[in-house]
Design a protein around this motif. Structure first.
Motif, mmCIF file in Angstrom:
data_model
loop_
_atom_site.group_PDB
_atom_site.id
_atom_site.type_symbol
_atom_site.label_atom_id
_atom_site.label_comp_id
_atom_site.label_asym_id
_atom_site.label_seq_id
_atom_site.Cartn_x
_atom_site.Cartn_y
_atom_site.Cartn_z
ATOM 1 N N ALA A 153 -18.256 -40.008 -47.482
ATOM 2 C CA ALA A 153 -19.219 -40.593 -46.558
ATOM 3 C C ALA A 153 -19.820 -39.524 -45.649
ATOM 4 C CB ALA A 153 -18.555 -41.685 -45.723
ATOM 5 N N LEU A 154 -18.977 -38.667 -45.087
ATOM 6 C CA LEU A 154 -19.488 -37.638 -44.186
ATOM 7 C C LEU A 154 -20.359 -36.630 -44.932
ATOM 8 C CD1 LEU A 154 -19.553 -36.744 -41.276
ATOM 9 C CD2 LEU A 154 -17.472 -35.422 -41.657
ATOM 10 N N ASP A 155 -20.001 -36.314 -46.174
ATOM 11 C CA ASP A 155 -20.842 -35.428 -46.980
ATOM 12 C C ASP A 155 -22.222 -36.040 -47.192
ATOM 13 O OD1 ASP A 155 -18.879 -33.521 -47.193
ATOM 14 O OD2 ASP A 155 -18.278 -34.057 -49.239
ATOM 15 N N PHE A 156 -22.257 -37.335 -47.441
ATOM 16 C CA PHE A 156 -23.525 -38.044 -47.655
ATOM 17 C C PHE A 156 -24.412 -37.956 -46.413
ATOM 18 C CE2 PHE A 156 -25.889 -42.027 -46.930
ATOM 19 C CZ PHE A 156 -26.717 -42.055 -48.040
ATOM 20 N N TYR A 157 -23.871 -38.323 -45.265
ATOM 21 C CA TYR A 157 -24.678 -38.339 -44.040
ATOM 22 C C TYR A 157 -25.012 -36.927 -43.561
ATOM 23 C CZ TYR A 157 -23.970 -43.374 -43.731
ATOM 24 O OH TYR A 157 -23.972 -44.731 -44.002
ATOM 25 N N SER A 158 -24.124 -35.980 -43.836
ATOM 26 C CA SER A 158 -24.418 -34.588 -43.462
ATOM 27 C C SER A 158 -25.607 -34.059 -44.261
ATOM 28 C CB SER A 158 -23.192 -33.708 -43.709
ATOM 29 O OG SER A 158 -22.126 -34.079 -42.867
ATOM 30 N N ASN A 159 -25.623 -34.352 -45.549
ATOM 31 C CA ASN A 159 -26.735 -33.923 -46.392
ATOM 32 C C ASN A 159 -28.028 -34.639 -46.035
ATOM 33 O OD1 ASN A 159 -25.953 -31.918 -48.542
ATOM 34 N ND2 ASN A 159 -24.329 -33.414 -48.861
ATOM 35 N N LEU A 160 -27.916 -35.900 -45.637
ATOM 36 C CA LEU A 160 -29.104 -36.699 -45.349
ATOM 37 C C LEU A 160 -29.673 -36.404 -43.965
ATOM 38 C CD1 LEU A 160 -30.987 -38.991 -46.316
ATOM 39 C CD2 LEU A 160 -29.326 -40.625 -45.348
ATOM 40 N N PHE A 161 -28.806 -36.304 -42.963
ATOM 41 C CA PHE A 161 -29.263 -36.212 -41.573
ATOM 42 C C PHE A 161 -28.928 -34.895 -40.873
ATOM 43 C CE2 PHE A 161 -28.495 -41.012 -41.754
ATOM 44 C CZ PHE A 161 -29.827 -41.294 -42.002
ATOM 45 N N GLY A 162 -28.133 -34.042 -41.512
ATOM 46 C CA GLY A 162 -27.717 -32.818 -40.841
ATOM 47 C C GLY A 162 -26.555 -33.017 -39.892
ATOM 48 N N TRP A 163 -25.861 -34.162 -39.998
ATOM 49 C CA TRP A 163 -24.696 -34.391 -39.150
ATOM 50 C C TRP A 163 -23.579 -33.424 -39.530
ATOM 51 C CZ3 TRP A 163 -24.351 -40.478 -39.410
ATOM 52 C CH2 TRP A 163 -25.456 -41.015 -38.741
ATOM 53 N N GLU A 164 -22.715 -33.116 -38.550
ATOM 54 C CA GLU A 164 -21.659 -32.134 -38.763
ATOM 55 C C GLU A 164 -20.283 -32.701 -38.457
ATOM 56 O OE1 GLU A 164 -22.952 -29.167 -36.032
ATOM 57 O OE2 GLU A 164 -24.349 -28.241 -37.446
ATOM 58 N N HIS A 165 -19.286 -32.144 -39.127
ATOM 59 C CA HIS A 165 -17.890 -32.483 -38.871
ATOM 60 C C HIS A 165 -17.528 -31.952 -37.494
ATOM 61 C CE1 HIS A 165 -13.542 -32.562 -39.231
ATOM 62 N NE2 HIS A 165 -13.598 -33.076 -40.458
ATOM 63 N N GLY A 166 -17.083 -32.841 -36.594
ATOM 64 C CA GLY A 166 -16.785 -32.430 -35.236
ATOM 65 C C GLY A 166 -15.312 -32.348 -34.917
#
Length: 260
Positions: A153-166
């Motif tokens: 899930a985090l990989d998906f949103y990171s690729n889509l929106f540039g979100w990062e693991h915090g």
């Protein structure tokens, strides 16, 4: 809107009883409401906190009759069509293809690879959205994804929106609680669903001025408190997990002013 790509810009409650929802959130959040003009067959109400628009309440459309009430997130993007294409390429699904809302902007309704729903949005307004403004009462302060596979899930949103693991906080048998960073700040978290075969979903926390007053307002307005108030680590705030009168999950965060 000029919000940076990947910024949460709007929240929307779909419910079969908008009158009851307006009464509840007006009591708990001190929101004021105005019905959106336009198509008379669409019951859409704009919620404002201190004259800033923050959320909408939509009466369940005919094509969605029978769906449970739920809160949804709109994420701002630079290009709705390009982002919708990327959703598909990353394994997600487009439930409503990109379309224009006259005078409002362009949107698409999507499902991530695990099954959680969200919107893409590019607003027409030149002003930034303040719907997501942590620490400001009346605004959303946290975006939480409850899912079946945190990493995917985090990989998906990171690729889509540039979100990062915090970073992550261990939660014992419940697994890690993984934080989401965006544009230099923390915007939410991802956690594993604790219910086998439960459908993934987005859950949200709204900021209130006084958590104990909010708890009382929830109960007096026909909602129920499932957990809390519980103190948040490294935050100084308190959280309650609740269901509104239609059974929709919603959280509230605020300070504790009265003596315990």
């Amino acid at each position: 809107m000029s919000n940076k790509h990947g910024t949460p810009i709007w929240y929307e409650l779909m419910t079969d009883d908008p009158d009851a929802a307006q009464k509840f959130y007006g009591a708990v959040m001190a929101w004021t409401f105005e019905k959106m003009s336009g198509d008379p067959s669409v019951d859409y109400r704009i919620a404002s906190a201190s004259k800033e628009t923050v959320a909408g309440i939509l009466k369940t459309p005919e094509h969605a009759t029978g769906m449970p009430s739920a809160w949804f997130i709109y994420v701002g993007v630079d290009d709705v069509d390009a982002s919708a294409a990327k959703v598909k390429s990353l394994g997600g699904k487009i439930d409503i293809e990109p379309a224009d809302i006259p005078g409002v902007g362009r949107f698409a309704f999507c499902t991530d690879p695990q099954g959680a729903h969200f919107y893409l949005m590019r607003g027409n307004s030149d002003e930034d959205s303040t719907a997501f403004t942590p620490m400001r009462p009346g605004h959303c302060c946290w975006n939480e994804l409850v899912t079946s596979d945190q990493k995917v899930a985090l990989d998906f949103y990171s690729n889509l929106f540039g979100w990062e693991h915090g970073g992550a906080m261990p939660m014992g048998p419940a697994g890690d609680y993984t934080f989401i960073n965006h544009d230099g700040g923390m915007i939410g978290g991802v956690m594993d669903s604790q219910q086998k075969d439960a459908k993934p979903y987005w859950n949200f926390a709204m900021q209130v001025a006084d958590i104990d007053k909010a708890k009382t307002a929830v109960e007096n307005a026909g909602g129920s408190v499932r957990m809390g108030p519980m103190e948040l680590p490294n935050n100084g705030g308190w959280l309650i997990q609740t269901d509104d009168p239609q059974g929709t999950k919603i959280m509230f965060v605020g300070s504790r002013k009265k003596a315990e």
